[in-house]
Design a protein around this motif. Structure first.
Motif, mmCIF file in Angstrom:
data_model
loop_
_atom_site.group_PDB
_atom_site.id
_atom_site.type_symbol
_atom_site.label_atom_id
_atom_site.label_comp_id
_atom_site.label_asym_id
_atom_site.label_seq_id
_atom_site.Cartn_x
_atom_site.Cartn_y
_atom_site.Cartn_z
ATOM 1 N N ALA A 123 -7.499 -4.724 -4.547
ATOM 2 C CA ALA A 123 -6.643 -5.378 -3.373
ATOM 3 C C ALA A 123 -7.545 -6.201 -2.730
ATOM 4 O O ALA A 123 -7.190 -7.441 -2.391
ATOM 5 C CB ALA A 123 -6.038 -4.243 -2.711
ATOM 6 N N THR A 124 -8.879 -6.068 -2.423
ATOM 7 C CA THR A 124 -9.657 -6.956 -1.685
ATOM 8 C C THR A 124 -10.081 -8.237 -2.694
ATOM 9 O O THR A 124 -10.235 -9.270 -2.011
ATOM 10 C CB THR A 124 -11.088 -6.321 -1.232
ATOM 11 N N ALA A 125 -10.555 -7.981 -3.622
ATOM 12 C CA ALA A 125 -10.626 -8.893 -4.542
ATOM 13 C C ALA A 125 -9.424 -10.112 -4.768
ATOM 14 O O ALA A 125 -9.680 -11.262 -4.585
ATOM 15 C CB ALA A 125 -11.001 -8.549 -6.006
ATOM 16 N N ILE A 126 -8.226 -9.488 -4.764
ATOM 17 C CA ILE A 126 -7.216 -10.548 -4.982
ATOM 18 C C ILE A 126 -6.889 -11.122 -3.568
ATOM 19 O O ILE A 126 -6.437 -12.204 -3.457
ATOM 20 C CB ILE A 126 -6.002 -9.499 -5.183
ATOM 21 N N LYS A 127 -7.146 -10.493 -2.400
ATOM 22 C CA LYS A 127 -7.096 -11.042 -1.136
ATOM 23 C C LYS A 127 -8.129 -12.026 -0.781
ATOM 24 O O LYS A 127 -7.551 -13.216 -0.221
ATOM 25 C CB LYS A 127 -7.399 -9.755 -0.007
ATOM 26 N N GLN A 128 -9.187 -12.189 -1.391
ATOM 27 C CA GLN A 128 -10.071 -13.220 -1.516
ATOM 28 C C GLN A 128 -9.601 -14.257 -2.125
ATOM 29 O O GLN A 128 -9.680 -15.327 -1.665
ATOM 30 C CB GLN A 128 -11.427 -12.677 -1.790
ATOM 31 N N GLU A 129 -8.886 -14.161 -3.112
ATOM 32 C CA GLU A 129 -8.484 -15.223 -4.066
ATOM 33 C C GLU A 129 -7.039 -15.655 -3.377
ATOM 34 O O GLU A 129 -7.248 -17.040 -3.366
ATOM 35 C CB GLU A 129 -7.893 -14.383 -5.362
ATOM 36 N N LEU A 143 -0.202 -11.849 0.341
ATOM 37 C CA LEU A 143 -0.473 -10.619 -0.336
ATOM 38 C C LEU A 143 0.044 -9.506 0.449
ATOM 39 O O LEU A 143 -0.207 -9.479 1.597
ATOM 40 C CB LEU A 143 -1.829 -10.476 -0.542
ATOM 41 N N HIS A 144 0.882 -8.668 -0.293
ATOM 42 C CA HIS A 144 1.533 -7.516 0.688
ATOM 43 C C HIS A 144 0.979 -6.199 -0.328
ATOM 44 O O HIS A 144 0.859 -6.049 -1.452
ATOM 45 C CB HIS A 144 3.138 -7.675 0.625
ATOM 46 N N ILE A 145 0.731 -5.171 0.466
ATOM 47 C CA ILE A 145 0.305 -3.863 -0.129
ATOM 48 C C ILE A 145 1.037 -2.954 0.369
ATOM 49 O O ILE A 145 1.163 -2.647 1.744
ATOM 50 C CB ILE A 145 -1.388 -3.735 0.248
ATOM 51 N N GLU A 146 1.648 -2.124 -0.475
ATOM 52 C CA GLU A 146 2.511 -1.079 0.237
ATOM 53 C C GLU A 146 1.997 0.363 -0.348
ATOM 54 O O GLU A 146 1.371 0.428 -1.594
ATOM 55 C CB GLU A 146 3.841 -1.144 -0.317
ATOM 56 N N GLY A 147 2.096 1.230 0.479
ATOM 57 C CA GLY A 147 1.632 2.703 0.041
ATOM 58 C C GLY A 147 0.101 2.968 0.396
ATOM 59 O O GLY A 147 -0.690 2.139 0.664
ATOM 60 N N GLU A 148 -0.318 4.185 0.037
ATOM 61 C CA GLU A 148 -1.820 4.593 0.227
ATOM 62 C C GLU A 148 -2.554 4.048 -0.828
ATOM 63 O O GLU A 148 -2.408 4.154 -2.000
ATOM 64 C CB GLU A 148 -1.846 6.064 0.411
ATOM 65 N N ILE A 184 1.161 -5.376 -4.174
ATOM 66 C CA ILE A 184 0.725 -4.449 -4.720
ATOM 67 C C ILE A 184 1.326 -2.978 -4.235
ATOM 68 O O ILE A 184 1.265 -2.913 -2.877
ATOM 69 C CB ILE A 184 -0.939 -4.007 -4.395
ATOM 70 N N ILE A 185 1.825 -2.261 -4.920
ATOM 71 C CA ILE A 185 2.326 -0.942 -4.591
ATOM 72 C C ILE A 185 1.812 0.135 -5.129
ATOM 73 O O ILE A 185 1.793 0.463 -6.423
ATOM 74 C CB ILE A 185 3.884 -0.876 -5.038
ATOM 75 N N PHE A 186 1.439 1.187 -4.267
ATOM 76 C CA PHE A 186 0.802 2.360 -4.520
ATOM 77 C C PHE A 186 1.774 3.213 -4.326
ATOM 78 O O PHE A 186 2.081 3.829 -3.220
ATOM 79 C CB PHE A 186 -0.616 2.813 -3.861
ATOM 80 N N ASN A 187 2.279 4.025 -5.439
ATOM 81 C CA ASN A 187 3.416 5.033 -5.413
ATOM 82 C C ASN A 187 2.814 6.257 -6.018
ATOM 83 O O ASN A 187 3.218 6.356 -7.327
ATOM 84 C CB ASN A 187 4.695 4.458 -5.788
ATOM 85 N N GLY A 188 2.252 7.190 -5.305
ATOM 86 C CA GLY A 188 1.890 8.330 -5.988
ATOM 87 C C GLY A 188 0.805 8.201 -7.011
ATOM 88 O O GLY A 188 -0.248 7.312 -6.885
ATOM 89 N N GLU A 189 1.278 8.378 -8.263
ATOM 90 C CA GLU A 189 0.269 8.268 -9.379
ATOM 91 C C GLU A 189 0.573 6.893 -10.153
ATOM 92 O O GLU A 189 0.013 6.446 -10.988
ATOM 93 C CB GLU A 189 0.381 9.457 -10.572
ATOM 94 N N ASN A 192 1.692 -0.496 -9.225
ATOM 95 C CA ASN A 192 2.501 -1.599 -9.532
ATOM 96 C C ASN A 192 1.863 -2.880 -8.961
ATOM 97 O O ASN A 192 1.782 -2.901 -7.890
ATOM 98 C CB ASN A 192 3.838 -1.436 -9.362
ATOM 99 N N VAL A 193 1.840 -3.955 -9.771
ATOM 100 C CA VAL A 193 1.219 -5.244 -9.297
ATOM 101 C C VAL A 193 2.286 -6.339 -9.654
ATOM 102 O O VAL A 193 2.727 -6.347 -10.721
ATOM 103 C CB VAL A 193 -0.221 -5.572 -9.763
ATOM 104 N N PHE A 194 2.878 -7.053 -8.637
ATOM 105 C CA PHE A 194 3.738 -8.136 -8.909
ATOM 106 C C PHE A 194 3.253 -9.378 -8.293
ATOM 107 O O PHE A 194 2.640 -9.257 -7.342
ATOM 108 C CB PHE A 194 5.158 -7.880 -8.006
#
Length: 250
Positions: A123-129, A143-148, A184-189, A192-194
């Motif tokens: 996530a940080t690498a993509i944020k820098q890009e 950039l939007h990040i959802e979930g833990e 970037i969506i963290f949903n349990g296990e 997903n990256v869109f």
């Protein structure tokens, strides 16, 4: 007496036959096992080669990006500073301009570090890009990040980052887009990256469009057992979706 001799002979023959069968089965099993081990070893070597190749491509793309930044961004900052020094008695504007240039150089020094991706998350690498694209004003990127946020194997991060980097490159070089969005969506296990742009789009079924990084993106997804889909509509843009199952927490 004769019957006992025959019985012993039959028993010996049966025992020898069974031993022979067991030996043959053992040999066949060993050959099959060795074949599987060789295949597994070759697969591991191929995986390591692909990861190394991906890391090299990331560095090459990074160097290209740095070249653009040096020319398009830092050069534009330092050239006015030189003119200001020549024409102004007030050095405050020069100091501000040079300070911006120094900050850009520090950012580049971090990007050029080959160990950089090892020390930061995907996530940080993509944020820098994203920040780099906005800095250069190629387009408006977000950039939007959802979930833990969850930890990801470094090899998987390297592959995913290269896939995203390749999508960015295609957007800038070919799509003529004004907006780029990554989610970037963290949903349990599940991860997903869109990534989507509002560019010119393309017909991915046409032969001339097969080489726009699409094949490499799909191959890399297979390398780490991820699922990927690329959709594009003429004059409406292109969308990349990466889906990956994270390792269960212990």
């Amino acid at each position: 007496m004769q019957q006992e001799g025959q019985a012993i002979l039959v028993a010996v023959f049966t025992l020898v036959f069974l031993c022979t069968i067991l030996i043959v089965l053992f040999i066949v099993f060993q050959k099959h096992k060795n074949k599987l081990l060789l295949k597994q070893n070759e697969a591991e070597k191929q995986f390591d080669r692909e990861i190394a190749k991906t890391q090299i491509e990331i560095r090459e793309e990074t160097f290209r990006n740095i070249s653009w930044e040096l020319h398009d961004n830092i050069g534009q900052l330092l050239t006015p500073a030189k003119i200001q020094l020549q024409n102004s008695s007030d050095n405050q504007e020069v100091i501000i301009t040079l300070d911006k240039g120094l900050k850009e150089l520090r950012t580049l020094s971090k990007a050029i570090n080959p160990e950089a991706l090892k020390n930061i998350t995907l996530a940080t690498a993509i944020k820098q890009e994203i920040e780099r694209l906005n800095r250069l004003q190629y387009l408006q990127a977000s950039l939007h990040i959802e979930g833990e946020e969850r930890s990801i194997d470094h090899e998987v991060e390297v592959v995913f980052f290269r896939m995203i980097q390749e999508f960015f490159s295609n957007t800038i070089k070919h799509a003529k887009a004004t907006h780029l969005k990554v989610t970037i969506i963290f949903n349990g296990e599940q991860l997903n990256v869109f990534a989507e742009d509002n560019g010119t789009g393309f017909n991915k079924n046409r032969p001339e469009n097969k080489g726009i990084g699409l094949t490499n993106i799909k191959k890399r997804a297979q390398l780490v057992n991820a699922k990927v889909s690329i959709n594009s509509t003429i004059n409406e843009g292109t969308q990349l979706h990466i889906s990956y199952t994270l390792k269960s927490r212990t």
